[in-house]
Scaffold this motif. Structure first.
Motif, PDB file in Angstrom:
ATOM      1  N   ALA A 279       0.819  -1.208   0.000  1.00 29.76           N
ATOM      2  CA  ALA A 279       0.000   0.000   0.000  1.00 29.76           C
ATOM      3  C   ALA A 279       0.854   1.260   0.000  1.00 29.76           C
ATOM      4  CB  ALA A 279      -0.928  -0.008   1.212  1.00 29.76           C
ATOM      5  N   GLU A 280       1.991   1.224   0.675  1.00 26.04           N
ATOM      6  CA  GLU A 280       2.850   2.405   0.726  1.00 26.04           C
ATOM      7  C   GLU A 280       3.487   2.714  -0.614  1.00 26.04           C
ATOM      8  OE1 GLU A 280       5.680   1.768   3.788  1.00 26.04           O
ATOM      9  OE2 GLU A 280       4.276   2.220   5.431  1.00 26.04           O
ATOM     10  N   VAL A 281       3.921   1.696  -1.350  1.00 22.51           N
ATOM     11  CA  VAL A 281       4.580   1.946  -2.628  1.00 22.51           C
ATOM     12  C   VAL A 281       3.597   2.486  -3.659  1.00 22.51           C
ATOM     13  CG1 VAL A 281       4.239  -0.339  -3.661  1.00 22.51           C
ATOM     14  CG2 VAL A 281       6.275   0.972  -4.236  1.00 22.51           C
ATOM     15  N   ALA A 282       2.315   2.111  -3.527  1.00 20.11           N
ATOM     16  CA  ALA A 282       1.295   2.601  -4.451  1.00 20.11           C
ATOM     17  C   ALA A 282       0.558   3.815  -3.924  1.00 20.11           C
ATOM     18  CB  ALA A 282       0.286   1.491  -4.747  1.00 20.11           C
ATOM     19  N   ASP A 283       0.855   4.212  -2.695  1.00 25.06           N
ATOM     20  CA  ASP A 283       0.204   5.366  -2.064  1.00 25.06           C
ATOM     21  C   ASP A 283      -1.313   5.187  -2.014  1.00 25.06           C
ATOM     22  OD1 ASP A 283       0.024   7.736  -0.745  1.00 25.06           O
ATOM     23  OD2 ASP A 283       0.196   9.000  -2.523  1.00 25.06           O
ATOM     24  N   VAL A 284      -1.743   4.027  -1.563  1.00 26.34           N
ATOM     25  CA  VAL A 284      -3.166   3.727  -1.399  1.00 26.34           C
ATOM     26  C   VAL A 284      -3.373   3.154  -0.006  1.00 26.34           C
ATOM     27  CG1 VAL A 284      -3.562   3.355  -3.864  1.00 26.34           C
ATOM     28  CG2 VAL A 284      -2.894   1.427  -2.414  1.00 26.34           C
ATOM     29  N   ALA A 285      -4.615   2.944   0.336  1.00 26.80           N
ATOM     30  CA  ALA A 285      -4.931   2.343   1.627  1.00 26.80           C
ATOM     31  C   ALA A 285      -4.820   0.818   1.540  1.00 26.80           C
ATOM     32  CB  ALA A 285      -6.340   2.742   2.064  1.00 26.80           C
ATOM     33  N   ALA A 286      -4.611   0.200   2.695  1.00 28.35           N
ATOM     34  CA  ALA A 286      -4.482  -1.259   2.716  1.00 28.35           C
ATOM     35  C   ALA A 286      -5.769  -1.945   2.288  1.00 28.35           C
ATOM     36  CB  ALA A 286      -4.066  -1.722   4.117  1.00 28.35           C
ATOM     37  N   VAL A 287      -6.928  -1.295   2.489  1.00 29.84           N
ATOM     38  CA  VAL A 287      -8.190  -1.910   2.079  1.00 29.84           C
ATOM     39  C   VAL A 287      -8.255  -2.054   0.557  1.00 29.84           C
ATOM     40  CG1 VAL A 287      -9.385   0.314   1.976  1.00 29.84           C
ATOM     41  CG2 VAL A 287     -10.699  -1.778   2.393  1.00 29.84           C
ATOM     42  N   THR A 288      -7.574  -1.179  -0.177  1.00 28.70           N
ATOM     43  CA  THR A 288      -7.526  -1.315  -1.635  1.00 28.70           C
ATOM     44  C   THR A 288      -6.789  -2.584  -2.034  1.00 28.70           C
ATOM     45  OG1 THR A 288      -7.516   1.101  -1.842  1.00 28.70           O
ATOM     46  CG2 THR A 288      -6.833  -0.160  -3.762  1.00 28.70           C
ATOM     47  N   ILE A 289      -5.718  -2.905  -1.313  1.00 28.60           N
ATOM     48  CA  ILE A 289      -4.973  -4.134  -1.589  1.00 28.60           C
ATOM     49  C   ILE A 289      -5.847  -5.355  -1.302  1.00 28.60           C
ATOM     50  CG2 ILE A 289      -2.871  -5.406  -1.083  1.00 28.60           C
ATOM     51  CD1 ILE A 289      -2.392  -2.696  -2.381  1.00 28.60           C
ATOM     52  N   ARG A 290      -6.559  -5.317  -0.184  1.00 33.72           N
ATOM     53  CA  ARG A 290      -7.395  -6.464   0.181  1.00 33.72           C
ATOM     54  C   ARG A 290      -8.555  -6.644  -0.794  1.00 33.72           C
ATOM     55  NH1 ARG A 290      -6.294  -4.378   5.448  1.00 33.72           N
ATOM     56  NH2 ARG A 290      -8.261  -3.238   5.475  1.00 33.72           N
ATOM     57  N   SER A 291      -9.158  -5.569  -1.250  1.00 37.26           N
ATOM     58  CA  SER A 291     -10.265  -5.703  -2.199  1.00 37.26           C
ATOM     59  C   SER A 291      -9.798  -6.261  -3.528  1.00 37.26           C
ATOM     60  CB  SER A 291     -10.941  -4.349  -2.404  1.00 37.26           C
ATOM     61  OG  SER A 291     -10.039  -3.410  -2.978  1.00 37.26           O
ATOM     62  N   THR A 292      -8.588  -5.893  -3.957  1.00 39.30           N
ATOM     63  CA  THR A 292      -8.051  -6.458  -5.203  1.00 39.30           C
ATOM     64  C   THR A 292      -7.797  -7.950  -5.046  1.00 39.30           C
ATOM     65  OG1 THR A 292      -7.007  -4.337  -5.731  1.00 39.30           O
ATOM     66  CG2 THR A 292      -6.181  -6.277  -6.873  1.00 39.30           C
TER      67      THR A 292
END
Length: 299
Positions: A279-292
């Motif tokens: 999430a940090e490298v993409a500058d997004v929230a961790a929930v975005t990673i989990r939803s993907t």
């Protein structure tokens, strides 16, 4: 200077041909067998008696300067002749300093040119910090000038338009750069960049489309030290999401990071990756990673 070509034979007397300037001449009978009017020699010239002080005929034209790079400058020395400035003393030195100051003022004759100088300098600074190619810098300067010609600067930030021009060219050329990455190094914040980009996109009709998440994979995989195998597997996940139509309306940067996280955890021999790091490298929230990851598991 003439240089010989031992492999070339004269068609008249079977003598050896020699190139002299733009002509190929036989050494024995003097027949001119061919002629090339293009001077393929070096572009530099020397004002001295020897070749120790090579000078080019001038820099090429560039769109990243308001005068295309055609203006002259009164320098502080004479190139390799470091003793030139020390020979000017007293009244002559003060005169040259006044001429240099007035000349720099005369290079900018209007407020529009002053805005171009400031905007182009900001574009060159941002592209250098982001390691973008020179072609991106040139096109961003052209887009900045087009926005100025259409009167889009009224009530808006010049810094925002400089950053927005770079982001628009990156979108059009499929260069993976996010708004946050550009805003971090620009003198404009994210809101100013988005306002300027909306004006450019609305008034100029930019040829920008949705960003392919695969464009982010090589850079993110390199930052996370994941290796090419994980990147190839993540690319397969992105292709599967594209075919299923599950990427529309999603942040492409977050989708790329989520696919890398999913791919890294599929084999024990591959480097481990946490949701926080992705999430940090993409500058997004961790929930975005989990939803993907959830969408990938549903496939």
């Amino acid at each position: 200077m003439a240089d010989s070509n031992s492999a070339a034979i004269c068609p008249e007397c079977d003598g050896r041909l020699r190139r002299e300037g733009t002509e190929i001449v036989c050494e024995q009978c003097g027949l001119v067998s061919a002629e090339d009017a293009i001077d393929r020699g070096p572009e530099w010239r020397s004002f001295e008696d020897d070749d120790t002080d090579r000078r080019r005929t001038g820099a090429p034209l560039t769109r990243s300067r308001h005068d295309r790079g055609l203006s002259t400058e009164i320098g502080y020395g004479s190139g390799s002749d470091s003793g030139y400035s020390s020979r000017l003393t007293g009244r002559k030195r003060r005169q040259i300093a006044r001429l240099r100051r007035e000349h720099n003022r005369a290079r900018i004759s209007s407020k529009a040119e002053r805005n171009q100088v400031y905007g182009f300098a900001e574009i060159r600074r941002i592209t250098a910090l982001l390691s973008l190619p020179d072609s991106t810098r040139e096109q961003a300067c052209v887009l900045f000038e087009s926005a100025q010609s259409d009167g889009l600067f009224q009530g808006r930030s010049l810094e925002g338009f400089a950053a927005a021009a770079i982001y628009a060219i990156c979108r059009a050329r499929s260069v993976p750069r996010t708004i946050d990455e550009i805003a971090d190094v620009a003198r404009a914040d994210g809101d100013e960049l988005e306002v300027a980009y909306d004006a450019l996109n609305r008034e100029l009709g930019l040829p920008t489309g949705p960003i392919d998440p695969t464009q982010y994979l090589p850079r993110y995989a390199s930052k996370l030290d994941l290796g090419s195998a994980v990147e190839r597997r993540a690319r397969e996940h992105v292709d599967a999401l594209l075919e299923a139509g599950l990427i529309g309306g999603r942040n492409p940067s977050g989708v790329a990071a989520g696919c890398l996280y999913k791919a890294a955890g599929e084999r024990d021999e591959w480097p481990s990756l946490t949701q926080t790091a992705a999430a940090e490298v993409a500058d997004v929230a961790a929930v975005t990673i989990r939803s993907t990851v959830t969408n990938i598991d549903e496939l």
